[in-house]
Design an enzyme around this catalytic site. Structure first.
Site, mmCIF file in Angstrom:
data_model
loop_
_atom_site.group_PDB
_atom_site.id
_atom_site.type_symbol
_atom_site.label_atom_id
_atom_site.label_comp_id
_atom_site.label_asym_id
_atom_site.label_seq_id
_atom_site.Cartn_x
_atom_site.Cartn_y
_atom_site.Cartn_z
ATOM 1 N N ARG A 112 -5.096 -20.521 2.718
ATOM 2 C CA ARG A 112 -6.340 -20.236 3.373
ATOM 3 C C ARG A 112 -6.164 -21.122 4.799
ATOM 4 O O ARG A 112 -5.132 -21.810 4.917
ATOM 5 C CB ARG A 112 -7.639 -20.830 2.756
ATOM 6 C CG ARG A 112 -7.432 -22.444 2.248
ATOM 7 C CD ARG A 112 -8.670 -22.863 1.266
ATOM 8 N NE ARG A 112 -8.754 -24.327 1.365
ATOM 9 C CZ ARG A 112 -9.432 -25.122 0.689
ATOM 10 N NH1 ARG A 112 -10.403 -24.518 -0.077
ATOM 11 N NH2 ARG A 112 -9.239 -26.280 0.475
ATOM 12 N N ASN A 150 -15.370 -23.651 6.052
ATOM 13 C CA ASN A 150 -15.281 -24.384 4.835
ATOM 14 C C ASN A 150 -14.296 -25.574 5.226
ATOM 15 O O ASN A 150 -13.150 -25.182 5.587
ATOM 16 C CB ASN A 150 -14.779 -23.660 3.521
ATOM 17 C CG ASN A 150 -14.554 -24.809 2.287
ATOM 18 O OD1 ASN A 150 -15.684 -24.879 1.808
ATOM 19 N ND2 ASN A 150 -13.259 -25.095 2.199
ATOM 20 N N GLU A 151 -14.467 -26.795 5.145
ATOM 21 C CA GLU A 151 -13.681 -27.736 5.499
ATOM 22 C C GLU A 151 -12.728 -27.590 6.587
ATOM 23 O O GLU A 151 -11.559 -27.673 6.673
ATOM 24 C CB GLU A 151 -12.797 -28.081 4.063
ATOM 25 C CG GLU A 151 -13.522 -28.618 2.809
ATOM 26 C CD GLU A 151 -12.593 -28.854 1.882
ATOM 27 O OE1 GLU A 151 -13.183 -29.432 0.962
ATOM 28 O OE2 GLU A 151 -11.654 -28.245 1.671
ATOM 29 N N GLU A 313 -19.426 -30.708 -2.367
ATOM 30 C CA GLU A 313 -18.694 -30.728 -3.542
ATOM 31 C C GLU A 313 -18.603 -31.979 -4.136
ATOM 32 O O GLU A 313 -17.885 -32.882 -3.406
ATOM 33 C CB GLU A 313 -17.279 -30.026 -2.889
ATOM 34 C CG GLU A 313 -17.287 -28.859 -2.337
ATOM 35 C CD GLU A 313 -15.678 -28.387 -2.020
ATOM 36 O OE1 GLU A 313 -14.860 -28.967 -2.275
ATOM 37 O OE2 GLU A 313 -15.753 -27.361 -1.187
ATOM 38 N N TRP A 321 -3.022 -28.901 -8.121
ATOM 39 C CA TRP A 321 -2.962 -27.820 -6.996
ATOM 40 C C TRP A 321 -2.015 -27.141 -7.532
ATOM 41 O O TRP A 321 -0.750 -27.718 -7.853
ATOM 42 C CB TRP A 321 -2.812 -28.645 -5.555
ATOM 43 C CG TRP A 321 -3.264 -27.802 -4.477
ATOM 44 C CD1 TRP A 321 -1.977 -27.152 -3.793
ATOM 45 C CD2 TRP A 321 -4.351 -27.445 -3.989
ATOM 46 N NE1 TRP A 321 -2.702 -26.414 -2.657
ATOM 47 C CE2 TRP A 321 -4.086 -26.786 -2.753
ATOM 48 C CE3 TRP A 321 -5.534 -27.596 -4.396
ATOM 49 C CZ2 TRP A 321 -5.027 -26.348 -1.960
ATOM 50 C CZ3 TRP A 321 -6.662 -27.074 -3.432
ATOM 51 C CH2 TRP A 321 -6.287 -26.537 -2.484
ATOM 52 N N GLU A 363 -6.033 -22.969 -7.489
ATOM 53 C CA GLU A 363 -6.987 -24.310 -8.072
ATOM 54 C C GLU A 363 -6.959 -23.907 -9.584
ATOM 55 O O GLU A 363 -8.155 -24.620 -10.168
ATOM 56 C CB GLU A 363 -8.046 -24.372 -7.475
ATOM 57 C CG GLU A 363 -8.171 -24.558 -5.675
ATOM 58 C CD GLU A 363 -9.534 -24.610 -5.150
ATOM 59 O OE1 GLU A 363 -10.464 -24.045 -5.657
ATOM 60 O OE2 GLU A 363 -9.767 -25.421 -3.993
#
Length: 686
Positions: A112, A150-151, A313, A321, A363
């Site tokens: 990602r 996201n992040e 979160e 991971w 994940e």
């Protein structure tokens, strides 16, 4: 207008990925969420190919069903723009959208955040998907708000694609206007780096000894921040063209990103991702490590942007991971403790990550509330307990964390300190030492970021400011600090203060530069403590007997008093060798205030001793006597109504003493006298 989350009551939710599960599970999932008192789900942030399975063809049926079913179960929805995981059709057709590393190797599809923020086609397609989603969903009754991407800058926070080099040149031309100014700012005359044409200018690239121009490297981080903010604003503007009703936020604080500017430019408030178990994988070497309690320092940084915020979160299970399980399972009570840690520090909404642990993909070892088997477990029961308890804490929403001490930080020094390991690690060590010392003294502390446009009233709310190692310190910043001290404030500096300018160059002026007069000292000499040397001790009258031997840290400034009103608080002891007896800690009056200069790197014992010298004691001391491993946090409403959160980070019971009668909102019981807190226990006192 203050950038803050506004909700009527403390709110719980969960991150949910309907695309990972058979549709037959959704209704049961939503039913159980409501039974746990969860009210909000976050969805969609990794689902671009579902919204747009091929370029220009948009399909909303899948998430229409999710949204409709969520509304049926009285769940509100935070909808994420799916730009953190661009689809394969995009990266295959437009490879120029892919990011690259510093060596020029292009990242490929498969994880990602694999794209850059400057490629025109990627910006165009990102804005379009955000716009089409907003146009389709802005009237949906389940929609509560939007999350951008996201992040941002999480997986990678450097960008070296061709489009980034081109955008960097444009950014520099706007900043410096001429090559002469650029060459001066970058010290390009050194080692013959002078540029004669803009086409010669790039982001840093591989060099012998991998040693980039430090001034170029600092500008590079500023550019990355600005381009990321521009990318987020592109999406926010696309949403607001259709939807001006629902909030817009994004999650996380990551590298090379000015999150204050990001929030000011694009968001209604910042959100954060809280994973306290990362402390189990840290290299903290203190004999009394803070571990998950240190996560409060990260939350302080979030609170410095939005006084009341969302945890998008919240850790709810063990972490890992791809091919490894790295973090242990939360012990019974820890998920509850961490949730209240977030609330105590200013969160009015907390979403757990995630509803159910993924059974496939990267994940599979990052666990959620539910395990793979989807059967009841103790984490489910713990979350349900939190949900019931928060019903009794409705009045806490809208209150703000209370502190009159702040540790100062700024982006330029953090970014410069990444390359310059002469001062970067000292900044992190000293901030950690001060946070730990104040926490264990039960003194609430804020994180305050100095930035252009900061108002003096933001600084004047604090009676003490701690600015450990501001290597880059401009005349403008010095002016603000002098005004603060002149009005009665007390400010503390550490070694290596003020020897660089805004470009990261070293002006020809005595250290500590722009604040030399404020501190009443100059640095006559300095030394790093060598590998085979011992950090010298401090001679501090009356303090050594109370706190034991105090070490001055791995770097020492050797000070000379320049103001006759300045005084020496502590000196280097006999083991300092050639600078034994020289001033190590000084005090200088300035107007109605005072400035302290410490020539070393702060350790927790030194910070604790200086806090004692300053009289920094718990504001709750007359009401509560607390053990060191209990955190005390105070939130207050504008009308003065006050809530005190006590958090036990120990795995054994701890006893507190309440000297006046208070009510624990969680249990409804009166608290007075001796009270035993369970392992990982929480009290919320009115």
């Amino acid at each position: 207008m203050e950038k803050a989350l506004r909700v009527s009551h403390l709110t719980l939710g969960v991150c949910y990925y309907p695309e990972h599960w058979d549709e037959s599970l959704w209704a049961d999932d939503f039913r159980r969420m409501r039974e746990m008192s969860l009210e909000v789900i976050r969805i969609g942030e990794f689902a671009w190919s579902i919204f747009e399975p091929e370029e220009g063809r948009f399909e909303f049926g899948f998430f229409d069903r999710v949204m409709d079913l969520a509304h049926k179960h009285s769940l509100r929805v935070i909808l994420g723009t799916p730009t953190a995981t661009p689809p394969v059709w995009l990266t295959q057709k437009y490879p120029e959208a892919l990011n690259a590393n510093r060596q020029g190797v292009v990242y490929q599809h498969g994880m990602r955040a694999h794209c850059n923020h400057t490629a025109p086609i990627f910006r165009e397609l990102s804005a379009r998907i955000a716009s089409r989603m907003a146009e389709h969903y802005y009237k949906h009754p389940a929609l509560w708000g939007w999350q951008i991407d996201n992040e941002l800058n999480c997986e990678v926070n450097v960008f070296y694609a061709d489009s980034d080099h081109a955008a960097f040149r444009v950014w520099l031309q706007e900043k410096y206007e001429t090559l002469n100014r650029l060459n001066a700012a970058w010290g390009a005359v050194f080692w013959n780096q002078t540029y004669s044409d803009w086409s010669q200018v790039y982001l840093s690239r591989p060099t012998p000894a991998d040693s980039p121009n430090p001034h170029q490297a600092l500008d590079e981080k500023r550019f990355i921040s600005d381009s990321t903010i521009s990318y987020a604003k592109l999406q926010a503007d696309a949403i607001r063209a259709h939807d001006t009703t629902h909030f817009i936020t994004t999650n996380g604080l990551f590298g090379h990103l000015d999150s204050h500017h990001l929030t000011d430019e694009t968001l209604d408030f910042i959100s954060y991702d809280a994973y306290p178990l990362f402390s189990e994988a840290s290299l903290e070497s203190s004999p009394e490590p803070m571990r998950d309690r240190r996560w409060g320092w990260n939350l302080s940084a979030v609170r410095g942007i939005s006084r009341r915020f969302c945890i998008m979160e919240q850790q709810s299970g063990p972490g890992g991971w791809v091919n490894r399980l790295e973090l242990p399972s939360p012990k019974p009570g820890q998920v509850r403790l961490w949730t209240y840690q977030s609330i105590a520090h200013g969160a009015d909404m907390v979403l757990f990550f995630r509803w159910r642990t993924a059974t496939m993909g990267t994940e599979i070892y990052w666990h959620g509330i539910n395990d793979y088997h989807n059967q009841a477990n103790r984490r489910c029961a713990e979350v349900a307990r939190i949900g019931q308890e928060l019903l009794r804490l409705a009045d806490v929403a809208g209150s703000a964390y209370q502190a009159d001490v702040a540790i100062l930080r700024d982006y330029d020094n953090e970014w410069d300190g990444e390359l310059d390991t002469w001062h970067g690690p000292y900044e992190r060590q000293s901030a950690s030492a001060w946070y730990a010392a104040l926490q264990r003294r039960h003194v609430p502390v804020d994180s305050l970021t100095l930035r252009p446009g900061i108002r003096r009233r933001e600084m004047s709310r604090y009676r003490v400011l701690i600015y450990p190692h501001p290597t880059i310190l401009t005349d403008e910043t010095a002016r603000m600090l002098k005004e603060y001290a002149n009005a009665g404030g007390r400010i503390i500096f550490g070694c290596r203060t003020g020897y660089k300018d805004i470009h990261g160059q070293c002006p020809m002026r005595p250290f500590p530069g722009a604040v030399a007069d404020l501190c009443g000292v100059t640095v006559e000499d300095f030394t790093r403590i060598g590998k085979y040397q011992t950090e010298p001790s401090l001679d501090w009258d009356g303090v050594n007997a109370q706190f034991g031997e105090l070490k001055s840290g791995p770097f020492n400034d050797i000070l000379r008093l320049e103001n006759p009103e300045a005084s020496v608080i502590a000196s280097y002891a006999a083991d300092a060798g050639y600078y034994a007896g020289k001033p190590a800690l000084t005090r200088n009056p300035w107007g109605d205030g005072v400035a302290y200069y410490y020539g070393g790197v702060f350790t927790e014992p030194v910070a604790n001793a200086l806090a004692e010298h300053l009289g920094l004691n718990s504001p709750l001391a007359d009401r509560l006597t607390l053990p060191r491993d209990i955190e005390a946090a105070i939130r207050a409403q504008p009308d003065g109504e006050t809530f005190v959160f006590l958090l036990n980070y120990a795995d054994t019971p701890r006893t507190i003493q309440a000297h006046s009668e208070m009510v624990d909102l969680i249990s409804g019981e009166t608290v007075l006298g001796e009270v035993v807190m369970e392992p990982y226990g929480v009290l919320a006192l009115r």
